[in-house]
Scaffold this active site. Structure first.
Site, short mmCIF file in Angstrom:
data_model
loop_
_atom_site.label_atom_id
_atom_site.label_comp_id
_atom_site.label_asym_id
_atom_site.label_seq_id
_atom_site.Cartn_x
_atom_site.Cartn_y
_atom_site.Cartn_z
CG HIS A 142 -1.59 1.29 1.52
ND1 HIS A 142 -1.28 2.08 2.61
CD2 HIS A 142 -2.55 1.95 0.83
CE1 HIS A 142 -2.04 3.16 2.58
NE2 HIS A 142 -2.82 3.11 1.51
CB SER A 143 1.02 4.16 0.63
OG SER A 143 1.47 5.47 0.66
CG LEU A 144 7.33 3.98 0.54
CD1 LEU A 144 8.05 4.56 -0.66
CD2 LEU A 144 7.93 4.57 1.83
CG HIS B 49 -3.03 7.63 0.84
ND1 HIS B 49 -2.75 7.19 -0.43
CD2 HIS B 49 -1.94 7.32 1.59
CE1 HIS B 49 -1.54 6.65 -0.44
NE2 HIS B 49 -1.03 6.71 0.76
#
Ligand SMILES: *[C@@H]1O[C@H](CO)[C@@H](O)[C@H](O)[C@H]1NC(C)=O
Ligand SMILES: *[C@@H]1O[C@H](CO)[C@@H](O)[C@H](O)[C@H]1NC(C)=O
Ligand SMILES: *[C@@H]1O[C@H](CO)[C@@H](O)[C@H](O)[C@H]1NC(C)=O
Length: 430
Positions: free
Chosen positions: A266-268, A366
């Site tokens: 997820h994300s980074l 997010h």
């Protein structure tokens, strides 16, 4: 109780995997949590075995076994990692491209058209943020509306997550934690390194936003000039997430030599999953990742004939994945994050939560919990109407970034001039 569950699971596996069968047809796979990985400050990778099916926080609503539908796909793999690394360095140092003899491999990947498969993978990425015995999970979930519900106390300061494996070790999923926590809080011990990696991977030039920012690398050359070679070197420096990730992957193939390896995050963590996926030619599902295409270019990753084994999943109310969390007054910049990229590799499944759920664009959307609870947990009407389970995965062609500061859309980082600007030739660097 524990043994009953285990026995039940085992009989299920025996049904799905008759003994001695090597070729599996695409079907549903069940995963168990096998190891957690963390990187100690000296970048040594540590796998900790999980002794049994975890209980407590980990099982509450996010059960410890995961069921995933599979399908056949092909991916391109480099002849070896050293050959890939040599080609990458040759491209970076000498601007020479190497015709890497990629080979096409027919593999079993997750069925990304199956909603529950995406949901299960999303849960795996969520769990990369917590330790199986971490009670903090509950407390955080309770005040979901008051503050951002991530925050845990890792004892390592780098890339972190879990490894899940099928009982026969046929398929192994590496799930990598992202950064989101750090944007609103201290981010715990990994916060600092996460932020450094975010600012290196997703900013135009070392997080040079204006003179007040502390740059994260020394490639800025005054005005709008940025040294390209310097950027490539900065991203691959030891102790940063890409090289640690390749090391981690190598370690995993050593532990599971015959496994089909998939990567999720997820994300980074999603961006990193994608960079590793295009490096090694393994299936990737990345959730709410910031644009990582520019980072791939800067790292001089040799480009495989196709990157369609990488699937991004994100929604339109997430300004980080959408590449609109930029500009000096954006919540990202206020938190010290220079998130200036937008374009993704591979294909993207984009949920239009702004149109279909009337969500406002908000950085809090997010979080992976929003994606799990409010997007993937129930049928997606707009897709069901079209006889599908999930939106169509499409490559991002003609991807542009819109910079709020100038109110214009153009290719990523268009106002910058990237080139060879050796520091000794530059008179004044602010
Ligand atoms: C799966 O791999 C682990 C190593 O992580 C090993 O301990 C275990 O015996 C393997 N199981 C099978 C069924 O091969
Ligand atoms: C993988 O990590 C373990 C634990 O740190 C280590 O013992 C092992 O040597 C590593 N394997 C490789 C191939 O790096
Ligand atoms: C979802 O949004 C799209 C526009 O992106 C629209 O065409 C469609 O009708 C919407 N579907 C539903 C079920 O709201």
């Amino acid at each position: 109780m524990f043994w009953t569950t285990l026995t039940a699971l085992f009989s299920l596996f025996s049904r799905l995997y008759p003994r001695g069968r090597i070729e599996h047809e695409p079907l549903r796979l069940q995963f168990e949590l096998r190891h957690q990985h963390a990187v100690s400050p000296d970048a040594h990778i540590v796998f900790a075995d999980i002794p049994q099916v975890p209980t407590s926080a980990f099982t509450k609503g996010y059960e410890a076994t995961y069921s995933i539908a599979t399908k056949r796909l092909s991916a391109f793999r480099p002849p070896s990692f050293p050959a890939h690394e040599a080609a990458r360095i040759r491209s970076m140092r000498h601007a020479q491209s190497t015709d890497l003899p990629w080979y096409e491999d027919d593999i079993i990947g997750p069925d990304v058209e199956d909603r529950e498969t995406l949901l299960e993978l999303a849960k795996m990425t969520n769990n990369a943020y917590v330790t199986p015995d971490d009670a903090a999970w509950y407390a955080l979930e309770d005040d979901w509306h008051d503050r951002y519900p991530f925050g845990w106390e890792p004892d390592a300061d780098g890339i972190r997550g879990y490894v899940f494996a099928t009982p026969d070790n046929g398929t192994v999923v590496l799930s990598i934690k992202g950064t989101s926590t750090a944007i609103w809080g201290s981010g715990g011990p990994t916060g600092k390194k996460d932020k450094l990696n975010d600012n290196l991977l997703f900013s135009c030039c070392c997080a040079r936003i204006d003179w007040t920012w502390t740059m994260v690398c020394g490639c800025y050359r005054g005005g709008w000039k940025c040294d390209q070679t310097c950027l490539g070197q900065a991203l691959a420096e030891e102790g940063l997430f890409y090289p640690i990730g390749t090391n981690l992957y190598a370690n995993l193939t050593y532990m599971y030599p015959k496994a089909n390896i998939w990567i999720t995050g997820h994300s980074l963590g999603g961006a990193l999953a994608s960079l590793l996926g295009v490096t090694f030619g393994v299936p990737v599902v990345a959730f709410e990742s910031p644009g990582e295409r520019l980072a791939a270019t800067r790292l001089h990753l040799p480009s495989p004939p196709s990157t369609h084994h990488v699937t991004h999943v994100y929604h339109t109310a997430d300004p980080i994945a959408m590449g609109t969390c930029n500009g000096i007054l954006s919540s990202c910049a206020l938190g010290g994050y220079a998130m200036e990229t937008k374009c993704h590799l591979g294909k993207s499944i984009v949920y239009d939560t702004v149109s279909n759920l009337s969500w406002a664009v908000d950085v809090r959307k997010h979080g992976i919990v929003s994606v799990i609870d409010d997007v993937l947990s129930r049928p997606w009407q707009a897709s069901s109407d079209a006889g599908r389970e999930v939106p169509v995965a499409e490559p991002e062609v003609d991807c542009m970034t819109c910079y709020w500061t100038d109110m214009v859309c153009d290719k990523e980082c268009f106002s910058w001039e990237f080139g060879e600007f050796p520091p000794e030739l530059v008179d004044h660097v602010e």
